[in-house]
Design a protein around this motif. Structure first.
Motif, PDB file in Angstrom:
ATOM      1  N   GLY A  97       0.829  -1.201   0.000  1.00  0.00           N
ATOM      2  CA  GLY A  97       0.000   0.000   0.000  1.00  0.00           C
ATOM      3  C   GLY A  97       0.863   1.250   0.000  1.00  0.00           C
ATOM      4  N   THR A  98       0.518   2.198   0.878  1.00  0.00           N
ATOM      5  CA  THR A  98       1.248   3.461   0.978  1.00  0.00           C
ATOM      6  C   THR A  98       2.181   3.445   2.184  1.00  0.00           C
ATOM      7  OG1 THR A  98      -0.590   4.665  -0.032  1.00  0.00           O
ATOM      8  CG2 THR A  98       1.008   5.964   1.197  1.00  0.00           C
ATOM      9  N   HIS A 144       6.207  11.043  -1.515  1.00  0.00           N
ATOM     10  CA  HIS A 144       5.112  10.074  -1.451  1.00  0.00           C
ATOM     11  C   HIS A 144       5.643   8.749  -1.983  1.00  0.00           C
ATOM     12  CE1 HIS A 144       2.135  13.225  -0.617  1.00  0.00           C
ATOM     13  NE2 HIS A 144       2.755  13.944  -1.547  1.00  0.00           N
ATOM     14  N   SER A 146       4.597   4.535  -2.464  1.00  0.00           N
ATOM     15  CA  SER A 146       3.554   3.512  -2.413  1.00  0.00           C
ATOM     16  C   SER A 146       4.005   2.299  -3.214  1.00  0.00           C
ATOM     17  CB  SER A 146       2.229   4.048  -2.964  1.00  0.00           C
ATOM     18  OG  SER A 146       2.378   4.419  -4.327  1.00  0.00           O
ATOM     19  N   ARG A 147       3.288   1.205  -3.021  1.00  0.00           N
ATOM     20  CA  ARG A 147       3.546   0.000  -3.810  1.00  0.00           C
ATOM     21  C   ARG A 147       2.265  -0.316  -4.577  1.00  0.00           C
ATOM     22  NH1 ARG A 147       7.820  -2.975  -3.335  1.00  0.00           N
ATOM     23  NH2 ARG A 147       8.220  -2.196  -1.234  1.00  0.00           N
ATOM     24  N   GLN A 148       2.335  -0.186  -5.889  1.00  0.00           N
ATOM     25  CA  GLN A 148       1.172  -0.315  -6.742  1.00  0.00           C
ATOM     26  C   GLN A 148       0.988  -1.768  -7.196  1.00  0.00           C
ATOM     27  OE1 GLN A 148      -0.808   2.399  -7.431  1.00  0.00           O
ATOM     28  NE2 GLN A 148       0.527   3.575  -6.071  1.00  0.00           N
ATOM     29  N   TYR A 196       6.578   2.856  -6.167  1.00  0.00           N
ATOM     30  CA  TYR A 196       6.393   4.135  -6.842  1.00  0.00           C
ATOM     31  C   TYR A 196       6.797   5.262  -5.888  1.00  0.00           C
ATOM     32  CZ  TYR A 196       3.925   7.869  -9.414  1.00  0.00           C
ATOM     33  OH  TYR A 196       3.615   9.015 -10.106  1.00  0.00           O
TER      34      TYR A 196
END
Length: 233
Positions: A97-98, A144, A146-148, A196
């Protein structure tokens, strides 16, 4: 009566007085004796097996290189091959997620060059923002991470036209148009595993404030190095 006949008659008389052998009883006695001997052998083998297992367990407890009396065994002869070692496993991602803003800011602060002062704007623990000053004006940094799980739209909108690195990583750098106030720079990084990272710097304390710097605090190369660091994993 001749002596030979006397002897023959006496032998016949003696044999008649002897009872015939009890064959079934003899057979049963032999079977019982055989069973007793088999049980004794099985018991002896069980004791021997237990002793062997005990010795094996003792050897495992002592470990290689020690005898039961505490003496060290001889080392391996020169030239003998060492036991194969298992290759370390590939590190797994530390988040999904983030990435929480406080962790992202801690990583960003650790990756910044030395000699900079750092402070946190109000609410930065939730927004991933950090004030940084090199003595020539405060700059707002924003990160920021995150893992997409799906990167199709990000590739189309953010990395259109970007050439992947040999490992598949995509990098896109952007500079604000001349005359924009405040000036800002952005680096976006997308790794093959979906990680990301977006890193932005503003030449002012906030996104909408007048510029307090004439030049960016971090160079494009520094921004890129920070954004592509493996520490974001």
């Amino acid at each position: 009566m001749p002596h030979e006949e006397d002897f023959t008659e006496a032998l016949r008389t003696t044999l008649l007085t002897i009872s015939p052998p009890d064959t079934p009883s003899l057979v049963q006695a032999g079977v019982r004796n055989g069973r007793r001997r088999r049980r004794r052998r099985a018991a002896a083998l069980g004791v021997s097996g237990a002793a062997v297992l005990a010795l094996v367990g003792l050897g495992a407890t002592l470990g290689p290189g020690l005898l039961s009396d505490g003496r060290a065994t001889d080392p391996a002869p020169p030239g003998s091959s060492a036991p194969a070692t298992t290759a370390p496993a590939t590190p797994k991602p530390t988040f999904t997620g983030t990435l929480p803003a406080n962790r992202a800011l801690a990583t960003l602060s650790a990756l910044l060059p030395t000699g900079l002062t750092r402070s946190t704007p109000p609410g930065s623990g939730q927004s991933g923002q950090l004030w940084v000053d090199d003595g020539h004006g405060t700059s707002l940094l924003e990160v920021h991470v995150s893992r997409q799980t799906s990167t199709t739209e990000i590739r189309k909108q953010v990395f259109a036209g970007a050439t992947p690195l040999p490992d598949g990583t995509l990098i896109q750098s952007r500079q604000s148009p001349p005359g924009t106030t405040p000036g800002h720079q952005t680096v976006n990084v997308l790794r093959p595993d979906g990680l990301y990272v977006t890193l932005m710097q503003w030449q002012a304390p906030t996104q909408n404030a007048p510029a307090t710097r004439t030049t960016p605090l971090l160079t494009p190369a520094q921004l890129r190095t920070i954004a592509t660091s493996p520490r974001w994993q």
